[in-house]
Design an enzyme around this catalytic site. Structure first.
Site, short mmCIF file in Angstrom:
data_model
loop_
_atom_site.label_atom_id
_atom_site.label_comp_id
_atom_site.label_asym_id
_atom_site.label_seq_id
_atom_site.Cartn_x
_atom_site.Cartn_y
_atom_site.Cartn_z
N ARG A 1 2.54 -3.81 10.29
CA ARG A 1 1.53 -4.60 9.62
C ARG A 1 2.74 -5.74 8.98
O ARG A 1 3.59 -5.34 7.98
CB ARG A 1 0.95 -3.95 8.42
CG ARG A 1 -0.38 -3.15 8.78
CD ARG A 1 -1.02 -2.40 7.68
NE ARG A 1 -2.05 -1.66 8.35
CZ ARG A 1 -1.78 -0.40 8.64
NH1 ARG A 1 -0.83 0.18 8.45
NH2 ARG A 1 -3.13 0.15 9.27
N HIS B 1 9.18 -7.44 6.51
CA HIS B 1 9.72 -6.61 7.67
C HIS B 1 10.11 -7.46 8.93
O HIS B 1 10.01 -8.81 8.80
CB HIS B 1 8.62 -5.97 8.10
CG HIS B 1 7.77 -5.21 6.93
ND1 HIS B 1 8.28 -4.37 5.98
CD2 HIS B 1 6.65 -5.35 6.64
CE1 HIS B 1 7.50 -4.20 5.17
NE2 HIS B 1 6.46 -4.66 5.33
N GLU C 1 0.80 -1.24 0.07
CA GLU C 1 -0.20 0.21 -0.06
C GLU C 1 0.75 1.21 -0.04
O GLU C 1 0.51 2.20 -0.59
CB GLU C 1 -0.83 0.03 1.24
CG GLU C 1 -2.24 0.80 1.03
CD GLU C 1 -3.16 -0.03 -0.01
OE1 GLU C 1 -3.81 0.81 -0.85
OE2 GLU C 1 -3.21 -1.21 -0.10
#
Length: 693
Positions: free
Chosen positions: A302, A346, A86
């Site tokens: 996230r 991540h 995103e």
């Protein structure tokens, strides 16, 4: 004038980053996406390789104008949106709107908002990753094709205002299937026999295991009575004692899914609230001048990775050694095995510094921020600690070949449990169950032997946490989609929450049944999981997004044609309520609305009288003594209790009143929920009692 312009999504993030970068940098916020597909039309040209038509989002014109002006004055523009699909798409849209060369190294990403991480990331800018952008575009276009084609069909055939989404429909179907499972469930009888044993005045408990060393289920009272009749006296011989040492490993640091589950269990947070508070901790909290001002306290929230950086590990090692001792240090702490489909782009969710323990931050955090930060810090720190060591003991007790077993455990070395223990869905507490010192060949006496009848229970309805866990296990959705999905299915009125558990509405069942009949792949779990895998393959540069959309659309387009012709119109009829409208005298009826059924006058539109359906709880109003207390809902769907004589009587209570008065002062008693369960409190005096949930 600043030499460089940096664009992030939120003003809070902008403020934090600008302080770290210094006078040469000006940091501005785009306030999320600036461009998107139009709301008023499909916005996807199916004939031209599904080319999207992007427009500036209504109301974002002034923001875009301000960014364009600032970009023209700057030597270079850096796009520092969030480090995921995103965020990459936001950067790409900004590059288009601000005429930034897509081949230039304008993209900056960081996993945490700390001075060191920000400065390091600006040393390594890169080009916009088009594979990430294409993966986001593919998801957006796919969802638009589904939503903007099926929704008008539902308007025509069922009811105006309905809509259908790809991942959301699967979630509603899961809730609906569970409800049907519960409806079909037939309880089965089973029994247990529990015994209280006595050894040198020390009591302990055991349960029936089997006969002659073989485990046996007890299905009815006859079987139980036969076993009880076989027992001779109350003396049991200790046939065997098994002692062993067992290690228990700590949980891995949080992912998006696991933090939503644990925050629901331990903090009573909804998924949406968890992500909102985590966002605040990530973007930065003002710690005061002495502590460095505004600082990001956690890494990006996230993620589906449990990996942590070497720097974070070293900090944890130092903190644990200094505060607990070397014996509490985990040996070669490893991340958990990567879940199939996990991106691992991540790190896990962790504190940006292990040295910022929760106590030191309590004065600068709100209550919710503190509780969630403590949960993240505790889990991360515990993940780097030594396993707990448990001494377990199983005692086999025999009388005439009938065997009972008593089990006990004792924490020998707390290890990670000194800091944190993961919550459980069954609410069982982690406690030592100690047994007396027992050896083989001993004789103990049964103080009491009690048979208990039980019935099997249906599968539980989904809580938010359980639904997130199931979606993750099955590969439905991604970290960024869990909370919005749960939010959407409630806003659309397809499910409601009853006692924090999802229940499908009649409207939800109608819509899902139609989708299942005409668009079965939309709610097929395997199809949805495969689609997630296809989107991942776009991100990895292995597939072209147009091919994946095209292969889906060919079959979908044919199903649309069939549905247009064959889907029958469904009329949701109003049910007579058996009462008359107090305004005009016509009969009141039950109507289907966004949040389920409500009462309305059948003389609509001449008479617009509506009422909520009130659920009585069997308690007389303590205020006016005339009305009854009923369950009501706020606009945000939070339950409260009020008098049905409103507005004449304005009694309200957030806690559920109960029918009996306080035995101490005769005032109103209410049920209060807390971490330990349910408690009954007096609203006037200090009387309280615990309730067994």
């Amino acid at each position: 004038m600043a030499d460089y312009l940096v664009i992030v999504e939120s003003p809070a993030k902008a403020k934090t980053i600008e302080r770290y970068l210094g006078k040469k940098y000006k940091v501005k916020a785009s306030m999320g996406h600036l461009r998107d597909l139009p709301k008023s039309q499909m916005g996807v040209n199916v004939e031209e390789k599904f080319e999207p038509k992007y427009i500036t989002i209504r109301g974002k014109g002034p923001v875009l104008k301000e960014l364009k002006t600032a970009a023209k004055k700057a030597k270079k523009v850096f796009l520092a949106a969030d480090p995921d699909r995103e965020g990459e798409a936001i950067a790409w849209h900004l590059a288009h709107s601000l005429d930034i060369d897509l081949d230039s190294e304008c993209r900056v990403v960081f996993n945490e908002i700390t001075k060191e991480a920000i400065k390091e990331s600006f040393k390594h800018p890169r080009t916009i990753n088009m594979d990430l952008v294409d993966a986001q575009q593919a998801r957006r276009i796919l969802d638009r094709l589904v939503g903007y084609n099926i929704s008008p069909l539902l308007w025509k055939k069922v009811k105006k205002g309905l809509s259908a989404g790809r991942v959301q429909s699967v979630a509603v179907k899961m809730i609906m299937d569970r409800e049907r499972e519960i409806g079909k469930f037939e309880p089965e009888e089973y029994w247990s026999i529990e015994a209280g044993f006595l050894k040198d005045k020390e009591e302990f408990e055991g349960v029936f295991y089997g006969i002659d060393g073989k485990k046996q289920e007890l299905n009815n009272k006859e079987e139980v009575d036969k076993i009880l009749a076989t027992l001779k006296g109350k003396k049991f011989k200790v046939d065997k004692v098994n002692k062993r040492e067992r290690k228990r490993n700590p949980s891995t640091p949080f992912t998006t899914s696991s933090i939503q589950q644990e925050a629901a269990r331990k903090l009573n947070f909804r998924a949406r609230k968890t992500m909102m508070v985590a966002q605040q901790l990530y973007e930065g909290i003002d710690l005061g001048k002495k502590e460095g001002g505004i600082t990001g306290l956690i890494t990006y929230m996230r993620t589906d990775s449990t990996r942590i950086s070497d720097t974070a590990k070293k900090e944890a090692v130092q903190y644990i050694t200094e505060n607990y001792g070397e014996e509490y240090l985990g040996k070669n702490a490893k991340p958990a095995k990567k879940t199939e489909g996990a991106q691992d782009a991540h790190e896990a969710i962790r504190p940006t510094s292990a040295f910022r323990d929760p106590k030191s931050l309590k004065s600068v955090l709100s209550r919710d921020q503190f509780r969630l930060y403590k949960l993240i810090w505790d889990r991360f720190t515990a993940s780097q600690m030594a396993p707990a060591v448990m001494d377990t003991m199983t005692v086999h007790l025999v009388n005439e070949g009938i065997e009972f077993r008593a089990t006990g455990s004792k924490v020998k070395f707390k290890g990670f449990m000194k800091v944190y223990i993961e919550g459980r869905d069954d609410n069982k507490k982690e406690e030592d169950t100690l047994l007396p010192d027992i050896e083989e060949g001993m004789s103990v006496e049964a103080k009491a032997i009690e048979p208990n009848q039980h019935f099997t229970q249906p599968p539980p309805r989904y809580t938010e946490a359980r639904l997130v866990k199931t979606m993750e296990e099955q590969g439905i959705g991604r970290p960024s989609t869990f909370a919005p999905t749960l939010d959407t299915i409630q806003r659309r009125g397809y499910v409601t929450l009853d006692n924090k558990r999802f229940v499908p509405t009649e409207l939800g069942e109608i819509v899902i049944d139609l989708i299942e009949e005409f668009f079965p792949e939309i709610i097929d779990v395997d199809f949805t999981v495969k689609m997630e895998g296809d989107l991942d393959s776009i991100e990895e540069g292995k597939r072209e997004w147009v091919q994946i959309i095209d292969s889906f659309y060919q079959g979908f387009d044919k199903r649309l044609e069939i549905a247009e012709k064959e889907m029958e119109k469904i009329e949701i009829k109003d049910e007579p309520a058996g009462i008359d409208c107090e305004n005009c005298g016509h009969e009141m009826v039950y109507k289907m609305g966004r949040y389920g059924k409500f009462l309305a006058c059948s003389n609509f539109p001449e008479c617009r009288n509506t009422k909520p359906i009130l659920k009585e709880i069997g308690v007389k109003c303590p205020n006016c003594k005339e009305g009854n207390v009923v369950e009501r809902k706020t606009k945000k769907r939070r339950t409260f209790y009020g008098c049905d004589n409103y507005p004449k009587c304005e009694f309200i209570s957030w806690d559920k009143p109960i029918s009996r008065p306080c035995p101490k002062c005769e005032s109103l008693l209410v049920e209060k929920k807390n971490k330990k369960g349910t408690q009954i409190n007096c609203t006037n005096c200090d009387y309280q009692e615990e309730v067994q949930d």
